[in-house]
Write a protein that holds these residues in place. Structure first.
Motif, mmCIF file in Angstrom:
data_model
loop_
_atom_site.group_PDB
_atom_site.id
_atom_site.type_symbol
_atom_site.label_atom_id
_atom_site.label_comp_id
_atom_site.label_asym_id
_atom_site.label_seq_id
_atom_site.Cartn_x
_atom_site.Cartn_y
_atom_site.Cartn_z
ATOM 1 N N LEU B 16 0.806 -1.127 0.255
ATOM 2 C CA LEU B 16 0.314 -0.012 0.501
ATOM 3 C C LEU B 16 0.884 1.199 0.030
ATOM 4 O O LEU B 16 1.881 1.273 1.024
ATOM 5 C CB LEU B 16 -1.047 -0.089 1.977
ATOM 6 C CG LEU B 16 -2.032 0.844 1.415
ATOM 7 C CD1 LEU B 16 -2.962 1.316 0.772
ATOM 8 C CD2 LEU B 16 -1.821 1.375 3.008
ATOM 9 N N ASN B 37 -11.372 9.551 4.822
ATOM 10 C CA ASN B 37 -10.691 8.702 5.764
ATOM 11 C C ASN B 37 -9.705 8.104 5.045
ATOM 12 O O ASN B 37 -9.591 7.369 4.037
ATOM 13 C CB ASN B 37 -11.784 7.331 6.033
ATOM 14 C CG ASN B 37 -12.329 7.961 7.221
ATOM 15 O OD1 ASN B 37 -13.410 8.208 7.115
ATOM 16 N ND2 ASN B 37 -11.965 8.567 8.115
ATOM 17 N N GLY B 38 -8.322 7.156 5.603
ATOM 18 C CA GLY B 38 -7.294 6.814 5.418
ATOM 19 C C GLY B 38 -6.674 7.497 4.250
ATOM 20 O O GLY B 38 -5.988 6.755 2.772
ATOM 21 N N ALA B 39 -6.236 8.509 3.836
ATOM 22 C CA ALA B 39 -6.239 9.582 2.714
ATOM 23 C C ALA B 39 -4.377 10.290 3.064
ATOM 24 O O ALA B 39 -3.638 9.692 1.943
ATOM 25 C CB ALA B 39 -6.231 11.025 2.737
ATOM 26 N N GLY B 40 -3.778 9.313 3.848
ATOM 27 C CA GLY B 40 -2.768 9.311 4.516
ATOM 28 C C GLY B 40 -1.773 11.056 5.358
ATOM 29 O O GLY B 40 -1.006 10.743 5.205
ATOM 30 N N THR B 43 -0.263 9.627 8.776
ATOM 31 C CA THR B 43 0.757 9.131 8.045
ATOM 32 C C THR B 43 1.962 10.329 7.943
ATOM 33 O O THR B 43 3.204 10.299 8.002
ATOM 34 C CB THR B 43 0.678 8.180 6.821
ATOM 35 O OG1 THR B 43 -0.129 6.948 7.212
ATOM 36 C CG2 THR B 43 2.384 7.369 6.435
ATOM 37 N N TYR B 52 7.422 7.744 11.875
ATOM 38 C CA TYR B 52 7.693 6.431 10.530
ATOM 39 C C TYR B 52 8.833 7.231 10.445
ATOM 40 O O TYR B 52 9.094 8.101 9.761
ATOM 41 C CB TYR B 52 6.564 6.774 9.948
ATOM 42 C CG TYR B 52 4.914 5.941 10.534
ATOM 43 C CD1 TYR B 52 5.075 5.144 11.692
ATOM 44 C CD2 TYR B 52 4.090 6.334 9.477
ATOM 45 C CE1 TYR B 52 4.490 4.533 12.217
ATOM 46 C CE2 TYR B 52 2.977 5.508 10.355
ATOM 47 C CZ TYR B 52 3.051 5.060 11.577
ATOM 48 O OH TYR B 52 2.197 3.989 11.881
ATOM 49 N N GLN B 84 -4.748 11.854 16.906
ATOM 50 C CA GLN B 84 -6.124 11.646 16.509
ATOM 51 C C GLN B 84 -6.819 10.852 18.103
ATOM 52 O O GLN B 84 -7.949 11.396 17.871
ATOM 53 C CB GLN B 84 -5.518 11.307 15.533
ATOM 54 C CG GLN B 84 -7.056 10.613 14.952
ATOM 55 C CD GLN B 84 -7.302 9.709 13.312
ATOM 56 O OE1 GLN B 84 -6.073 9.691 12.664
ATOM 57 N NE2 GLN B 84 -8.120 9.808 12.925
ATOM 58 N N GLU B 176 -6.700 16.135 14.044
ATOM 59 C CA GLU B 176 -7.855 15.632 14.737
ATOM 60 C C GLU B 176 -8.251 16.922 16.047
ATOM 61 O O GLU B 176 -9.090 15.961 17.108
ATOM 62 C CB GLU B 176 -8.632 15.119 14.406
ATOM 63 C CG GLU B 176 -9.073 14.932 12.974
ATOM 64 C CD GLU B 176 -9.296 13.299 12.475
ATOM 65 O OE1 GLU B 176 -10.067 13.846 13.448
ATOM 66 O OE2 GLU B 176 -9.412 13.012 11.320
ATOM 67 N N HIS B 209 -11.973 17.236 9.595
ATOM 68 C CA HIS B 209 -12.584 16.450 9.489
ATOM 69 C C HIS B 209 -13.852 18.053 9.540
ATOM 70 O O HIS B 209 -14.738 17.723 8.008
ATOM 71 C CB HIS B 209 -13.508 15.406 9.657
ATOM 72 C CG HIS B 209 -12.589 14.174 9.584
ATOM 73 N ND1 HIS B 209 -12.390 13.792 7.812
ATOM 74 C CD2 HIS B 209 -11.267 13.215 9.815
ATOM 75 C CE1 HIS B 209 -11.935 12.799 7.909
ATOM 76 N NE2 HIS B 209 -10.888 12.266 9.008
HETATM 77 N N1 LIG Z 1 1.170 1.386 10.832
HETATM 78 C C1 LIG Z 1 0.987 0.799 9.479
HETATM 79 N N2 LIG Z 1 1.100 0.201 8.961
HETATM 80 C C2 LIG Z 1 -0.081 -0.467 8.173
HETATM 81 N N3 LIG Z 1 -0.884 0.340 7.050
HETATM 82 C C3 LIG Z 1 -1.047 1.728 7.598
HETATM 83 C C4 LIG Z 1 -0.005 2.060 8.898
HETATM 84 N N4 LIG Z 1 -0.625 3.137 9.393
HETATM 85 C C5 LIG Z 1 -1.091 3.625 8.097
HETATM 86 N N5 LIG Z 1 -1.733 2.911 7.515
HETATM 87 C C6 LIG Z 1 -2.268 3.066 6.480
HETATM 88 O O1 LIG Z 1 -2.373 3.740 5.503
HETATM 89 C C7 LIG Z 1 -3.357 4.837 5.050
HETATM 90 C C8 LIG Z 1 -3.493 6.604 5.476
HETATM 91 O O2 LIG Z 1 -3.285 6.224 7.199
HETATM 92 P P1 LIG Z 1 -3.847 7.221 7.906
HETATM 93 O O3 LIG Z 1 -3.641 6.892 8.886
HETATM 94 O O4 LIG Z 1 -2.241 8.410 7.357
HETATM 95 O O5 LIG Z 1 -5.272 8.330 7.250
HETATM 96 P P2 LIG Z 1 -5.648 9.462 8.159
HETATM 97 O O6 LIG Z 1 -6.204 9.890 6.349
HETATM 98 O O7 LIG Z 1 -5.180 10.324 8.720
HETATM 99 O O8 LIG Z 1 -7.549 8.412 7.974
HETATM 100 P P3 LIG Z 1 -8.564 8.725 9.438
HETATM 101 O O9 LIG Z 1 -8.968 10.197 8.717
HETATM 102 O O10 LIG Z 1 -9.200 7.878 9.340
HETATM 103 O O11 LIG Z 1 -7.514 9.503 10.390
HETATM 104 C C9 LIG Z 1 -4.700 3.339 5.416
HETATM 105 O O12 LIG Z 1 -4.880 2.625 4.160
HETATM 106 C C10 LIG Z 1 -3.789 2.861 6.573
HETATM 107 O O13 LIG Z 1 -4.502 1.742 7.025
#
Ligand SMILES: Nc1ncnc2c1ncn2[C@@H]1O[C@H](COP(=O)(O)OP(=O)(O)OP(=O)(O)O)[C@@H](O)[C@H]1O
Ligand SMILES: [Mg+2]
Lengths: 399, 262
Positions: B16, B37-40, B43, B52, B84, B176, B209
């Motif tokens: 991914l 959600n899951g946009a990154g 991360t 990370y 978060q 958030e 959000h």
């Molecule tokens: N430690 C990890 N190991 C594997 N996958 C991860 C890890 N951290 C995040 N991901 C994946 O990376 C992608 C981005 O996750 P992230 O938490 O950055 O999203 P987000 O934008 O903060 O979403 P949300 O609004 O739900 O908080 C997701 O598909 C998540 O499953």
């Protein structure tokens, strides 16, 4: 006011009772109990401090004059109190489960044992043992060596947590013991299982008998250790340790240097054990690897848990209870049973003389101990004097 | 030279790609990062704060490269964050939590602590006073000695903010911060953030959000979707951007807040 009078009376009466019945285990227990009472009673701080000072500086040595064995018990209690306080830093404050703690005690003990005995001649040629006053230098050498050993242990286990950490530290403890057992070849460092003797003692000041001398020295070190422990706990260092235990990732993100703080915890904890190791070897005159087994590590850990993890008074009381239980209560009970046997007493028509020796209470040291620990964990998992924070943790359903 | 600049940051988790060549820069004020959600988004924060390791790209703060530094080093340079899913030291009191946040600003050694040197005593009382001040600022002065775990949800969020401020950051990353708050509470918090920017010259990156909050408070908005930056600009520009509307509405058939995980 009434409490204050009561407390003073209790200390005086129990001290007099010990002087009157120097052989009675129960009376000595009463004396020890009165000290706990002093600690807990609601009395002015100055009175508490002076009572404890009088009891520990005057009454206890006086008791030792009547019965040297009690002074020996008090000294051993002190040694274990210092060990428990050292381990309390690692386990209780920083939350790093260490099952090989006694290794640092061994490192301290061997550092003086080797140089403070003729044994060093085998390694370095002539000139040993070092003069008695070197002992004081070696208290610091033992501290430093143990601290460095602590860092050496800490480095490879930095990334480990919980169970994994426990297993590795357990292995480390065994490695040190096995080294002590086998480093008699090719160069004879430790003299193997035979151990090292005679180990020099420092010259005792004021012509003090060695029993009293070591008692006072242990007391002095324990006081120092308690002060160090408290100052660490009430500083940014102690708070950083707590934070690591609570949430390592958040602690790192808030600027806690994880590696440095963990190594510092290992080094601080180890250094206490190192100092006590040096003292232990001089006091015993003889040491061998048998004094540093896994069971000793577990024993010290049990003291910390029994007293209340992360709590300084807890560690002191835990060490006292366990040591007194082992050395005094169970042994005393065995002696008493033996006397009954020898006197040919019968219970419900059963002659005690027929009781097999396997039933001697002293042989059940570890079992009684285990039972107490199990009961504690069921009924009072936070320990006897829990740290405030532990109390909060356990108050939360589901830990 | 920007205060903070990230260039083509890429992060993969196995197969991914959570972030794909994301650029981001901030000079001053409040920049928001939004996205489904899951946009990154989180991360990205985890990479900025050293939790990370990025697979590619560069991040600089005041011209200094951050990638490869430890989290505590990054905090010491002046970047601190909230999480978060609130990560307080839950069995410590509110003030103790804030004090831990000051760790990277304490210049005392082991010897100062053991000897209770003059500088130790002075520092300790200064720290306590500052901690009270911070709790005051977020409106928690009455709860200084409450155990963090026992605080109501909104207070815990604000405590986390105070703890992050304790590190004296020049750049604050908030993940958030209004989640779970009422519109009223969120408004109060935003006024607080605006005050921080005005008084301390703080720069803030906000993951949010709550669109009303975002539109009100942000100087600039960056939109992430599937690990890529799809839009950037003033709140108004972003709101009218076709790709953004598609990302939120077109493919998912729901508004921004409807896109949230339940
Ligand atoms: N430690 C990890 N190991 C594997 N996958 C991860 C890890 N951290 C995040 N991901 C994946 O990376 C992608 C981005 O996750 P992230 O938490 O950055 O999203 P987000 O934008 O903060 O979403 P949300 O609004 O739900 O908080 C997701 O598909 C998540 O499953
Ligand atoms: Mg997120």
């Amino acid at each position: 006011m009434i409490q204050a009078l009561l407390t003073v009376a209790l200390v005086v009466v129990s001290a007099l009772a010990v002087a009157k019945f120097p052989r009675s285990v129960l009376v000595f227990l009463l004396f020890q109990g009165s000290l706990v009472f002093v600690y807990r009673a609601q009395i002015p701080e100055w009175l508490r401090r002076s009572l404890l000072a009088v009891a520990l500086l005057v009454l206890m040595p006086a008791i030792g004059y009547f019965n040297g064995y009690y002074l020996e018990i008090a000294t051993q209690v002190g040694i274990f109190v210092a060990l428990a306080l050292g381990l309390n830093i690692v386990v209780g404050l920083a939350g790093l489960l260490d099952l090989g703690y006694v290794a640092f005690f061994a490192v301290g003990a061997y550092s003086w044992a080797i140089f403070g005995s003729p044994h060093a001649n085998v390694i370095f040629g002539g000139g040993f043992p070092l003069a008695g006053w070197w002992f004081y230098v070696f208290l610091l050498v033992g501290l430093g060596t143990a601290a460095i050993t602590g860092i050496l242990l800490g480095l490879p286990v930095l990334r480990l947590h919980g169970d994994y950490l426990a297993i590795v530290t357990l292995g480390f403890g065994e490695v040190i013991r096995v080294l002590a057992n086998n480093l008699d070849k090719p160069i004879n460092f430790t003299n193997g299982p035979k151990g090292i003797t005679p180990i020099s003692r420092p010259p005792a000041p004021f012509g003090l008998p060695y029993g009293e001398y070591f008692y006072f020295l242990v007391l002095l070190i324990v006081v120092a250790v308690v002060i160090v422990n408290r100052r660490l706990e009430d500083s940014h260092i102690g708070r950083a340790w707590e934070a690591i235990r609570e949430d390592e990732l958040a602690a790192r993100a808030m600027g806690v240097p994880l590696v440095r703080m963990k190594l510092m915890a290992f080094a601080c904890g180890a250094s206490f054990a190192g100092v006590m190791g040096v003292l232990f070897s001089a006091k015993q005159v003889f040491i061998n690897p048998e004094s540093f087994t896994f069971l000793e590590s577990i024993g010290v850990l049990a003291m910390v848990i029994l007293g209340g993890m992360g709590s300084i008074p807890g560690a002191v009381l835990g060490a006292t209870v366990v040591t007194v239980l082992n050395l005094q209560v169970l042994k005393g009970f065995s002696l008493w049973l033996n006397e009954l046997k020898n006197a040919g007493v019968t219970v419900l028509g059963y002659s005690l003389a027929d009781l097999p020796t396997q039933f001697e209470p002293a042989k059940y040291e570890r079992m009684v101990f285990g039972v107490i620990l199990v009961l504690m964990m069921i009924f009072r998992p936070q320990g006897i004097f829990p740290a405030r924070r532990r109390q909060r943790e356990l108050a939360q359903p589901g830990g | 030279m920007s205060l903070f600049e990230a260039r083509s940051v890429t992060k993969r988790f196995g197969g991914l790609t959570a972030l794909h060549g994301v650029d981001f820069a901030l000079e001053r004020g409040i920049a928001s990062i939004i996205g489904p959600n899951g946009a990154g988004k989180t991360t990205l924060f985890n990479i900025f704060t050293g939790l990370y390791a990025a697979d590619d790209g560069s991040v600089t703060f005041r011209g200094q490269p951050l990638l490869g530094l430890r989290p505590d080093q990054i905090t010491a340079l002046g970047i601190c964050r909230t999480f978060q899913n609130i990560r307080l030291f839950s069995n410590m009191t509110a003030i103790e939590n804030v004090l831990v946040g000051m760790n990277s600003r304490i210049a005392l050694g082991l010897w100062d602590v053991l000897s209770h040197s003059r500088s130790f005593r002075r520092t300790e009382s200064d720290l306590a006073a500052r901690a009270i001040g911070l709790l005051d600022r977020v409106g928690l002065q009455a709860n200084a000695n409450a155990v963090a775990r026992n605080l109501p949800y909104g207070d815990r969020r604000r405590l986390e903010l105070a703890r992050a401020l304790a590190a004296e950051p020049a750049l604050l990353l908030l993940d958030e911060p209004t989640a779970g708050m009422t519109q009223g509470e969120a408004g109060t918090l935003m006024r607080l953030l605006r005050g921080l920017v005005a008084d301390l010259g703080l720069a803030i990156i906000l993951i949010e959000h709550n669109m009303r909050v975002v539109m009100e408070v942000s100087d600039r908005v960056t939109v992430l979707d599937h690990g890529e930056k799809i839009a950037e600009g003033s709140p108004r520009e972003v709101q009218e951007n076709v790709r953004v509307i598609e990302a939120y509405l077109g493919t998912r058939g729901a508004g921004p807040r409807g896109a949230r995980r339940a």
